[in-house]
Design an enzyme around this catalytic site. Structure first.
Site, PDB file in Angstrom:
ATOM      1  N   ASP A 227      56.948  36.303  41.527  1.00  0.00           N
ATOM      2  CA  ASP A 227      58.162  36.823  40.901  1.00  0.00           C
ATOM      3  C   ASP A 227      59.026  37.426  41.997  1.00  0.00           C
ATOM      4  OD1 ASP A 227      59.708  37.748  38.396  1.00  0.00           O
ATOM      5  OD2 ASP A 227      59.406  39.616  39.512  1.00  0.00           O
ATOM      6  N   GLU A 323      59.900  30.504  40.366  1.00  0.00           N
ATOM      7  CA  GLU A 323      60.954  30.433  39.359  1.00  0.00           C
ATOM      8  C   GLU A 323      62.130  29.603  39.859  1.00  0.00           C
ATOM      9  OE1 GLU A 323      61.149  34.488  36.961  1.00  0.00           O
ATOM     10  OE2 GLU A 323      61.173  34.833  39.123  1.00  0.00           O
ATOM     11  N   CYS A 377      54.923  39.020  26.978  1.00  0.00           N
ATOM     12  CA  CYS A 377      53.787  39.908  27.249  1.00  0.00           C
ATOM     13  C   CYS A 377      52.667  39.101  27.883  1.00  0.00           C
ATOM     14  CB  CYS A 377      53.308  40.561  25.962  1.00  0.00           C
ATOM     15  SG  CYS A 377      51.861  41.633  26.192  1.00  0.00           S
ATOM     16  N   CYS A 380      49.305  39.446  25.217  1.00  0.00           N
ATOM     17  CA  CYS A 380      49.191  38.749  23.931  1.00  0.00           C
ATOM     18  C   CYS A 380      50.167  37.599  23.780  1.00  0.00           C
ATOM     19  CB  CYS A 380      49.387  39.740  22.781  1.00  0.00           C
ATOM     20  SG  CYS A 380      51.036  40.496  22.735  1.00  0.00           S
ATOM     21  N   CYS A 396      54.780  46.413  25.365  1.00  0.00           N
ATOM     22  CA  CYS A 396      54.633  45.427  24.288  1.00  0.00           C
ATOM     23  C   CYS A 396      54.524  46.148  22.948  1.00  0.00           C
ATOM     24  CB  CYS A 396      53.402  44.559  24.542  1.00  0.00           C
ATOM     25  SG  CYS A 396      53.155  43.286  23.292  1.00  0.00           S
ATOM     26  N   CYS A 399      50.695  44.480  21.221  1.00  0.00           N
ATOM     27  CA  CYS A 399      49.390  44.930  21.729  1.00  0.00           C
ATOM     28  C   CYS A 399      49.470  46.248  22.478  1.00  0.00           C
ATOM     29  CB  CYS A 399      48.765  43.866  22.621  1.00  0.00           C
ATOM     30  SG  CYS A 399      49.694  43.542  24.147  1.00  0.00           S
ATOM     31  N   ASP A 406      57.888  43.604  36.896  1.00  0.00           N
ATOM     32  CA  ASP A 406      57.665  42.526  37.862  1.00  0.00           C
ATOM     33  C   ASP A 406      56.219  42.043  37.833  1.00  0.00           C
ATOM     34  OD1 ASP A 406      60.315  42.807  38.576  1.00  0.00           O
ATOM     35  OD2 ASP A 406      59.882  44.145  40.256  1.00  0.00           O
TER      36      ASP A 406
END
Length: 485
Positions: A227, A323, A377, A380, A396, A399, A406
């Site tokens: 990332d 990315e 997330c 989950c 989240c 969960c 990051d």
């Protein structure tokens, strides 16, 4: 000109070395680069002269059959026409023999390529934005560059000199052992050489056909998600969950104080003025050189940092997930443009692509630009509808996972590697067909309405996407957000 294709087991690699030319050799280098620019301008004017002639004849009502013929811009045609006029044209007759024929061939080849790109762009055969017709190169702004493909092109046996046609033997600022050893062993063959002036000094780049054996990575069964960002240059998360953070060195921000002082000195000197023809003073030239030296140092530090990062990543992991960032669009943000440009986000992906292919034969997976790596997330798989940029911690709602933004994105990118693998290991499925995903119904089209108008339309009772389609999009498999290179 046919594109060179290396033999099996060989790759085309460039070896660049800084030069320390004498005063006479530097004058010869500038003369060759100026000859390339003059040949380029002549070719552009020679081809476009027929365009303007045809346009003038059409204005007089001359039929199509009677118009002046189009002048071709292929490299053989330009060379043939240039060889005819170089003896009589006053722009070349007095000095064209002072330089190597490769200098003029460089300019003609560049002009031919420019016209080809323009024609393909007009026909829709070239990617990217529309290109305009080739323009003349300014003597003041043109980059000094010249390419040699024939003649005496070699690195000398002492490892500290390079020999080029008509320029002779020039001392190199650094040893040429990394290329000389390969040439002596018979694992490299020099194809061409290019001299270029940039960052205040001269460089020579040898293009060589090199036999390269693929090196085994340290952890071939491991995948890593990268990332990229501004606060941290890169956050690396492997498939085991281990996270490493590479801090952003911020070379430009560190040098801003020096640049501010250097620029203040330059502004107080008598500089050039093209409107009045004023020439810069010697004190201005010295001050400007000191300021440019700071810029050059920042550029060198940035390149060193990016190369060390990408080399380490390519040599360790069997699969790398990066990315597809819209860097050009990100640079439009005036608050972050300086730091985004200083980070060099696009250069990281470019270096990873060729280093993993040519040196280690590992897999690079490019996550789709529309994949919500930060909003998903990593525990989950729930996707947030919105996550502003100033929110640096991901919480989240399903969960109750709390994790750095990051780190969460890097983990999601690492998890995407499993969608392109076989059941036995990482990076095994080379035939995976990429599918473009549209998270939450997003598409690639630019909407004409502003976000405020969208909100007003929503309050009025309209919705941008049915609820059922939103749920289907949210549950779409992550494999649809991949592009395999």
């Amino acid at each position: 000109m046919k594109k060179f294709r290396p033999q099996p087991g060989f790759v085309v690699q460039a070896f660049r070395f800084a030069l320390d030319p004498s005063a006479s050799q530097e004058a010869a280098l500038r003369s060759h680069c100026g000859a390339a620019r003059a040949a380029y301008n002549w070719a552009v004017g020679w081809v476009e002269a027929s365009w303007w002639q045809r346009k003038a004849e059409e204005s007089y009502g001359i039929p199509e059959a009677g118009l002046t013929e189009w002048r071709p811009w292929s490299l053989p045609s330009l060379r043939k026409a240039f060889n005819v006029v170089k003896h009589t044209d006053p722009r070349f007759a007095a000095w064209w023999e002072d330089n190597s024929k490769e200098a003029y061939s460089t300019g003609l080849a560049n002009a031919s390529t420019a016209f080809d790109n323009y024609a393909k762009s007009q026909q829709g055969k070239r990617r990217g934005g529309r290109m305009g017709a080739p323009r003349f190169k300014s003597k003041r702004k043109a980059r000094l560059s010249c390419r040699f493909t024939t003649g005496a092109i070699r690195v000398d046996v002492d490892g500290r000199h390079a020999t080029l046609p008509r320029l002779g033997t020039i001392r190199t600022h650094e040893p040429t052992v990394k290329l000389l050893s390969r040439v002596r062993a018979g694992t490299a063959r020099i194809l061409s050489a290019t001299v270029r002036h940039e960052r205040g000094r001269w460089f020579v780049s040898f293009q060589a056909e090199v036999k390269r054996d693929l090196e085994r990575v340290a952890r071939p069964d491991m995948a890593v998600g990268i990332d990229l960002g501004v606060k941290n240059l890169a956050v690396l998360a492997d498939s085991t969950g281990e996270i490493r953070t590479v801090a952003n060195p911020g070379h430009y921000d560190r040098a801003r104080g020096q640049l501010r002082r250097a620029s203040r000195v330059v502004s107080r000197r008598r500089g050039p003025d093209r409107r009045t023809g004023q020439r810069p003073s010697r004190r201005w030239e010295k001050a400007n050189a000191r300021r440019n030296k700071v810029h050059h140092r920042v550029t060198n530090l940035r390149e060193d940092t990016l190369h060390k990062l990408t080399t380490a990543v390519a040599a360790e992991y069997g699969t790398v997930v990066v990315e597809d960032l819209n860097v050009a669009g990100m640079l439009r943000n005036r608050r972050l443009a300086r730091r985004i440009a200083d980070a060099g986000l696009g250069e990281i992906r470019r270096q990873l692509t060729y280093k993993t292919r040519q040196r280690h034969a590992t897999t690079v997976i490019t996550a789709n630009r529309w994949y919500p790596s930060s909003k998903t997330c990593s525990g989950c798989g729930a996707v947030k509808a919105k996550l502003p940029l100033h929110v640096r911690t991901y919480a989240c709602d399903a969960c109750h996972l709390v994790i750095d933004r990051d780190d969460n994105a890097a983990r999601n990118l690492a998890a995407l590697a499993a969608a392109c693998t076989t059941g036995t290991g990482v990076a095994g499925d080379q035939d995976t067909t990429p599918v473009v995903s549209k998270p939450r119904g997003a598409d690639r089209r630019t909407r004409a309405t502003r976000p405020r108008r969208k909100a007003e339309a929503g309050r009025a009772g309209g919705t941008t996407l049915p609820q059922q389609q939103q749920e289907e999009t949210r549950d779409r498999p992550q494999a649809e957000a991949l592009t395999l290179w």
